[in-house]
Design a protein around this motif. Structure first.
Motif, PDB file in Angstrom:
ATOM      1  N   ARG A 486       0.798  -1.215   0.000  1.00  0.00           N
ATOM      2  CA  ARG A 486       0.000   0.000   0.000  1.00  0.00           C
ATOM      3  C   ARG A 486       0.838   1.275   0.000  1.00  0.00           C
ATOM      4  O   ARG A 486       0.380   2.328  -0.415  1.00  0.00           O
ATOM      5  N   THR A 487       2.066   1.184   0.508  1.00  0.00           N
ATOM      6  CA  THR A 487       2.898   2.381   0.656  1.00  0.00           C
ATOM      7  C   THR A 487       4.346   2.025   0.354  1.00  0.00           C
ATOM      8  O   THR A 487       4.824   0.959   0.752  1.00  0.00           O
ATOM      9  N   LEU A 488       5.045   2.928  -0.343  1.00  0.00           N
ATOM     10  CA  LEU A 488       6.460   2.740  -0.651  1.00  0.00           C
ATOM     11  C   LEU A 488       7.314   3.566   0.307  1.00  0.00           C
ATOM     12  O   LEU A 488       6.979   4.710   0.638  1.00  0.00           O
ATOM     13  N   PHE A 489       8.422   2.986   0.761  1.00  0.00           N
ATOM     14  CA  PHE A 489       9.384   3.678   1.618  1.00  0.00           C
ATOM     15  C   PHE A 489      10.717   3.688   0.875  1.00  0.00           C
ATOM     16  O   PHE A 489      11.347   2.646   0.698  1.00  0.00           O
ATOM     17  N   LEU A 490      11.136   4.863   0.412  1.00  0.00           N
ATOM     18  CA  LEU A 490      12.342   4.969  -0.401  1.00  0.00           C
ATOM     19  C   LEU A 490      13.524   5.486   0.406  1.00  0.00           C
ATOM     20  O   LEU A 490      13.372   6.362   1.264  1.00  0.00           O
ATOM     21  N   CYS A 491      14.707   4.935   0.104  1.00  0.00           N
ATOM     22  CA  CYS A 491      15.949   5.474   0.653  1.00  0.00           C
ATOM     23  C   CYS A 491      17.075   5.179  -0.331  1.00  0.00           C
ATOM     24  O   CYS A 491      16.885   4.490  -1.332  1.00  0.00           O
ATOM     25  N   GLY A 492      18.249   5.688  -0.049  1.00  0.00           N
ATOM     26  CA  GLY A 492      19.371   5.548  -0.966  1.00  0.00           C
ATOM     27  C   GLY A 492      19.569   6.812  -1.775  1.00  0.00           C
ATOM     28  O   GLY A 492      18.757   7.745  -1.741  1.00  0.00           O
TER      29      GLY A 492
END
Length: 587
Positions: A486-492
């Motif tokens: 349901r939700t994306l968590f982006l890092c990098g």
């Protein structure tokens, strides 16, 4: 470089992240705030096409530089733990722990086959032809980037100079924890994700015999993780018992999985902590807790996926953590989804038990060299020198300039509509997920004779969109198999690019969460050190306390129909590529 206020009496943790091109370290407090940061470039060699090598000595030296920098000016007694993450590259040492060459030149200092190395194409094809049952845990098809094909390549190509002399094969994260502690234990994360170790069953002798690496079986796997003694097992059990508020079920689960082999869950404290020799090298106190390590992407997942999202209007609020997908996007992109029960997704790696979050199964999708692809497309364009000059004049990097240039040339519609006639298939280095096809190539359709800065900007935009469409394809495969994202968590590194983030929101139709601390991979490494120190009762507690929401980017739903049409074109591109390949083969 400092990043926050240090408080007397506080507990701090050092996270070290070894990426493709640099080593980074951070000093992090119990709230997950970065107080200091340092980085150091590391050497890479490409002696021939698809051969990528590094040096373990060079990497360790860089680790020592950055840890000394982040520890400057603080009371070292406040540092409680140390955690490492690194790329899943293969480190080769002899029986005396000295480097061995992984190249035909015999250069022993180049003793690492990097994660993105594709020299073992023939070997991985033969491994996949076996259809062995362990392959179901890597999406049905093993990647050339995993360790078994690389090991087979070494045996078949460097028998005398490397294979016969080898005493230890480490995943790079495990090499770092060994250098720090002298303990040769392997992390469950590395072994289940890259070496075919099964958390509930251990090694499968028949697989190694079938692919021609029966040497490991006859050696009782001593070169990739020594057998654990009864005393060591009791000691690990004692450490687990001492964990505050640890559930008995979780304890027995983990103890069962480490029994019979020295394989430890990420975050468990290793040996007697930091050795005096390593402490001197790193500029940290001897004896501080050192955690069993993580692969770099998994550390990024750990640093973001457990954040408290209350009050942000997100669809994952009040839902289990399994409704979240962590995407760690740098040189390559990794898509981390967890589940309470194992889910087998064709073309997606896993399910891996406790490889990232203890007690959860992990599926890992991926896109090879996404960040490198964007650089390749931009730097190879005829207008790149002009772009460099204009960006420098504005004191911007080239991507900041391109983003602002796109805003200038867009018309009344959203910037994404500039690519209505230009489409990219992004697999210039093969497809990792969900097609798992090493033979796929990149494609661009809609090119014109003009090569000005506008064309470069639009090609850059189309490349970013193609990567986001690849993410959509991975999510669809995961959801078809049983995940509910349901939700994306982006890092990098790529998550710092607002265009990259917005395109992922628009094209997937899901909100994107960015962490308060942009260096989420380092937070994940620090979480490991915090768990090893005993300051938190569990990895989940440390995640909830040390990862925080910084910004939420919502999709522009008014653009949905446009991106749905472009997605149909995207899927057609790979269909046509396969048709062309079949024609050229005479099929």
């Amino acid at each position: 470089m400092s990043g926050g206020e240090q408080e007397p009496g506080s507990h701090y943790y050092v996270g070290v992240d070894v990426g493709t091109g640099s080593v980074r370290a951070a000093l992090v407090d119990q709230k997950g705030t970065l107080l200091a940061f340092a980085d150091q470039t590391i050497k890479k060699w490409e002696p021939e096409f698809n051969h990528h090598e590094q040096s373990s000595e060079d990497i360790w030296a860089a680790c020592c530089v950055v840890t000394k920098k982040v520890a400057q000016g603080i009371d070292l007694n406040q540092i409680r733990g140390l955690g490492f993450d690194a790329t899943c590259s293969l480190v080769v040492l002899d029986k005396e722990f000295q480097p061995l060459p992984v190249n035909h030149e015999g250069a022993s200092h180049r003793n690492i086959i990097m994660w993105l190395d594709h020299r073992a194409v023939s070997q991985v094809q033969r491994i996949n032809d076996t259809k062995h049952s362990v392959l179901q845990y890597v999406g049905g098809v093993m990647s050339v980037e995993m360790q078994a094909p690389k090991l087979l390549w070494l045996k078949e190509n460097l028998r005398e100079t490397c294979w016969d002399k080898a005493g230890h094969f480490f995943d790079l994260p495990d090499f770092l924890s060994w250098k720090a502690t002298g303990v040769t234990a392997r992390s469950l994360c590395s072994l289940v994700c890259k070496w075919t170790y099964l958390a509930d069953k251990g090694w499968d002798d028949s697989f190694w015999k079938m692919i021609g690496l029966e040497d490991f079986v006859s050696d009782n796997y001593s070169k990739i993780g020594d057998a654990i003694s009864g005393a060591e097992l009791v000691e690990e059990g004692r450490k687990l018992e001492c964990r505050k508020e640890k559930k008995k079920a979780e304890q027995s689960q983990i103890i069962n999985y480490i029994s019979g082999n020295q394989v430890l869950p990420p975050g468990i404290s290793l040996g007697n902590g930091l050795t005096p020799e390593a402490a001197k090298d790193l500029g940290l106190p001897a004896g501080i807790a050192v955690a069993a390590s993580l692969i770099d992407a998994h550390a990024g997942g750990l640093g973001v996926i457990g954040a408290d999202v209350r009050g942000h209007g997100l669809p994952c609020e009040g839902q289990p953590m399994t409704s979240r997908l962590a995407i760690i996007c740098g040189t390559s992109s990794c898509h981390m989804g967890i589940s309470k029960d194992p889910i087998f997704v064709p073309g997606v790696w896993g399910p891996y038990f406790s490889a990232m979050v203890p007690g959860f199964w992990l599926n890992e999708g991926g896109q090879s060299v996404t960040g490198k692809l964007i650089d390749h497309m931009v730097q190879g364009h005829a207008a790149f020198p002009e772009l460099q000059a204009k960006a420098t004049a504005r004191c911007q990097n080239v991507y900041e300039y391109l983003n602002s240039h796109l805003d200038l040339i867009k018309k009344a519609q959203s910037v994404g509509f500039l690519t209505v006639d230009l489409h990219v298939w992004p697999d210039f280095h093969g497809n990792r997920s969900p097609l798992a096809d090493l033979t796929l190539k990149g494609m661009v359709t809609g090119l014109k004779l003009s090569q000005d800065l506008d064309d470069l900007a639009i090609l850059y935009l189309a490349t970013v969109q193609a990567i986001a469409f690849g993410t959509r394809l991975i999510i669809e495969a995961m959801e078809a198999a049983g995940h509910s994202v349901r939700t994306l968590f982006l890092c990098g590194g790529l998550s710092k690019n607002p265009l990259f983030v917005q395109m992922h929101a628009d094209i997937t139709g899901m909100p994107v969460v960015l962490s308060q601390e942009v260096e989420s991979v380092l937070v994940g490494a620090a979480i490991l050190g915090a768990c090893a120190s005993g300051d938190f009762a569990s990895v989940q507690e440390a995640m909830a306390r040390m990862s925080k929401v910084g910004k939420v980017v919502f999709p522009r739903h008014e653009d949905k129909r446009y991106y749905d049409r472009k997605y149909q074109v995207f899927l057609k591109l790979v269909e046509h590529q396969k048709e062309y390949a079949a024609i050229m083969k005479g099929d």
